[in-house]
Scaffold this motif. Sequence first.
Motif, mmCIF file in Angstrom:
data_model
loop_
_atom_site.group_PDB
_atom_site.id
_atom_site.type_symbol
_atom_site.label_atom_id
_atom_site.label_comp_id
_atom_site.label_asym_id
_atom_site.label_seq_id
_atom_site.Cartn_x
_atom_site.Cartn_y
_atom_site.Cartn_z
ATOM 1 N N ALA A 5 -48.203 12.717 60.103
ATOM 2 C CA ALA A 5 -48.352 13.130 58.713
ATOM 3 C C ALA A 5 -47.224 14.067 58.296
ATOM 4 O O ALA A 5 -46.664 13.949 57.195
ATOM 5 C CB ALA A 5 -49.702 13.806 58.508
ATOM 6 N N THR A 6 -46.870 14.999 59.164
ATOM 7 C CA THR A 6 -45.803 15.933 58.835
ATOM 8 C C THR A 6 -44.465 15.221 58.677
ATOM 9 O O THR A 6 -43.700 15.488 57.737
ATOM 10 C CB THR A 6 -45.696 17.020 59.915
ATOM 11 O OG1 THR A 6 -46.957 17.705 60.014
ATOM 12 C CG2 THR A 6 -44.615 18.035 59.576
ATOM 13 N N ILE A 7 -44.162 14.305 59.604
ATOM 14 C CA ILE A 7 -42.908 13.544 59.508
ATOM 15 C C ILE A 7 -42.885 12.729 58.221
ATOM 16 O O ILE A 7 -41.871 12.659 57.518
ATOM 17 C CB ILE A 7 -42.759 12.628 60.738
ATOM 18 C CG1 ILE A 7 -42.568 13.472 62.003
ATOM 19 C CG2 ILE A 7 -41.594 11.665 60.559
ATOM 20 C CD1 ILE A 7 -42.539 12.676 63.284
ATOM 21 N N TRP A 8 -44.025 12.110 57.903
ATOM 22 C CA TRP A 8 -44.118 11.319 56.672
ATOM 23 C C TRP A 8 -43.877 12.197 55.448
ATOM 24 O O TRP A 8 -43.177 11.821 54.508
ATOM 25 C CB TRP A 8 -45.488 10.656 56.603
ATOM 26 C CG TRP A 8 -45.803 10.022 55.280
ATOM 27 C CD1 TRP A 8 -45.408 8.791 54.835
ATOM 28 C CD2 TRP A 8 -46.594 10.586 54.221
ATOM 29 N NE1 TRP A 8 -45.897 8.551 53.577
ATOM 30 C CE2 TRP A 8 -46.626 9.643 53.175
ATOM 31 C CE3 TRP A 8 -47.275 11.795 54.058
ATOM 32 C CZ2 TRP A 8 -47.325 9.871 51.977
ATOM 33 C CZ3 TRP A 8 -47.956 12.023 52.881
ATOM 34 C CH2 TRP A 8 -47.979 11.073 51.851
ATOM 35 N N GLY A 9 -44.444 13.399 55.448
ATOM 36 C CA GLY A 9 -44.284 14.306 54.314
ATOM 37 C C GLY A 9 -42.832 14.690 54.091
ATOM 38 O O GLY A 9 -42.351 14.720 52.955
ATOM 39 N N ILE A 87 -50.518 7.570 53.657
ATOM 40 C CA ILE A 87 -49.363 7.369 54.536
ATOM 41 C C ILE A 87 -49.060 5.889 54.701
ATOM 42 O O ILE A 87 -47.921 5.461 54.661
ATOM 43 C CB ILE A 87 -49.620 8.030 55.904
ATOM 44 C CG1 ILE A 87 -49.693 9.552 55.732
ATOM 45 C CG2 ILE A 87 -48.544 7.658 56.911
ATOM 46 C CD1 ILE A 87 -49.990 10.296 57.008
ATOM 47 N N ARG A 88 -50.089 5.079 54.879
ATOM 48 C CA ARG A 88 -49.885 3.649 55.069
ATOM 49 C C ARG A 88 -50.713 2.895 54.044
ATOM 50 O O ARG A 88 -51.880 3.237 53.819
ATOM 51 C CB ARG A 88 -50.303 3.212 56.465
ATOM 52 C CG ARG A 88 -49.511 3.879 57.576
ATOM 53 C CD ARG A 88 -49.979 3.414 58.928
ATOM 54 N NE ARG A 88 -49.309 4.125 59.992
ATOM 55 C CZ ARG A 88 -49.722 5.286 60.499
ATOM 56 N NH1 ARG A 88 -50.815 5.848 59.996
ATOM 57 N NH2 ARG A 88 -49.056 5.875 61.462
ATOM 58 N N PRO A 89 -50.153 1.872 53.428
ATOM 59 C CA PRO A 89 -50.960 1.053 52.520
ATOM 60 C C PRO A 89 -52.038 0.324 53.295
ATOM 61 O O PRO A 89 -51.902 0.090 54.495
ATOM 62 C CB PRO A 89 -49.943 0.074 51.922
ATOM 63 C CG PRO A 89 -48.845 0.007 52.947
ATOM 64 C CD PRO A 89 -48.785 1.377 53.559
ATOM 65 N N PRO A 90 -53.141 -0.002 52.634
ATOM 66 C CA PRO A 90 -54.220 -0.720 53.329
ATOM 67 C C PRO A 90 -53.689 -2.017 53.933
ATOM 68 O O PRO A 90 -52.960 -2.765 53.304
ATOM 69 C CB PRO A 90 -55.242 -1.006 52.207
ATOM 70 C CG PRO A 90 -54.885 -0.061 51.114
ATOM 71 C CD PRO A 90 -53.425 0.214 51.208
ATOM 72 N N GLU A 91 -54.042 -2.241 55.202
ATOM 73 C CA GLU A 91 -53.586 -3.440 55.884
ATOM 74 C C GLU A 91 -54.500 -4.615 55.554
ATOM 75 O O GLU A 91 -55.727 -4.454 55.502
ATOM 76 C CB GLU A 91 -53.571 -3.221 57.396
ATOM 77 C CG GLU A 91 -52.575 -2.150 57.826
ATOM 78 C CD GLU A 91 -52.549 -1.998 59.323
ATOM 79 O OE1 GLU A 91 -53.321 -2.718 59.991
ATOM 80 O OE2 GLU A 91 -51.769 -1.162 59.822
#
Length: 248
Positions: A5-9, A87-91
Amino acid sequence: MTLDATIWGWKQLKVTSTEKIVLLDLCDRANHDNVCWPKQKTIAARTRLTERTVCTALAKLETLKLIHRRPRVINSKRTSDWITLLIRPPEPPPAAAPPVVPPPADTPSHPTPKNEAVSGDHQNVVQVPTGTSFSVIYHDETPRQKQTTAHFLEPFPEPGRPDLEAMTHAARTIEEIAMELGSAIDWSAPGINNLAPVVTWLTQFNEREVQACLIKVARRVGDGTRIGSWKYFEAEILNSCRAGQGDG
C-alpha cells in the motif's frame, strides 16, 4: 500498514502534495485488506493540515478513484468512514478450465521415441558408452587420478585450424608409444596433459626420432620415478634429435 500500500501510494502522480500526504497517511493505516477508518480530525493532526483541507483532499482522492468511502455506523450513530484503497481494480472471475479429454484406451502411457523401433517386447539396443572416444567424455570414463595409460581429449576438428591439427597429431604420437612409456609417466599430471612441448618437438624433428627418445628416457628412469611433465624430456630431445640431424 502494508508495504504494498505504501509503495502504491508513493507511485500516484496525479495528485497534489496535500492529497499525496493524506493518501500516504491512509496507506500507513490500512490493514491487509487495504481498509482503514481514521477520523478526519486524526488525519489532520498527523499531517499537520486543517480538517477542512483533509475533507477536501479525501473528496478529490475519491473522485480520482484512488479511494472508496462508505459510512460507518456504531450504535445508530455515524462515526468515521470505512476507507478502502483502490490499489487493484476488481479482478474478473476466472474462466472455467477446459474439460480434460482422456486419451484413447489403446494409447501407451509412454510414447515410443521416433528413432526407436519396437518389435514385440524387444526394443533396439542402445550402444553403451565405453569412454574410449576422445570427442565425448562419458560418466563411465576412468577418473584421471587412476589412469595408467595415455588418454587425451582431442580437440574437435575445425578446418583451417592448424593449431588443433598439431595438437591432435601430438596426442596420437604419444598414444602410439604409451605402452613403452609405461608407469614412468604420471598420466594424471597436468604437465603430461599439456602437450604443447610435444607439439613443438614434432614441428622441429622427425616423429620417430621423438618417440624413440621419449622411450629411451622413460626406460632409463624406470619405475622409481613418475614423470609429471613433458619438459622433463626436453634436454634429451634437443640433444639427441639435433645430433641425429647433424649426422644426416
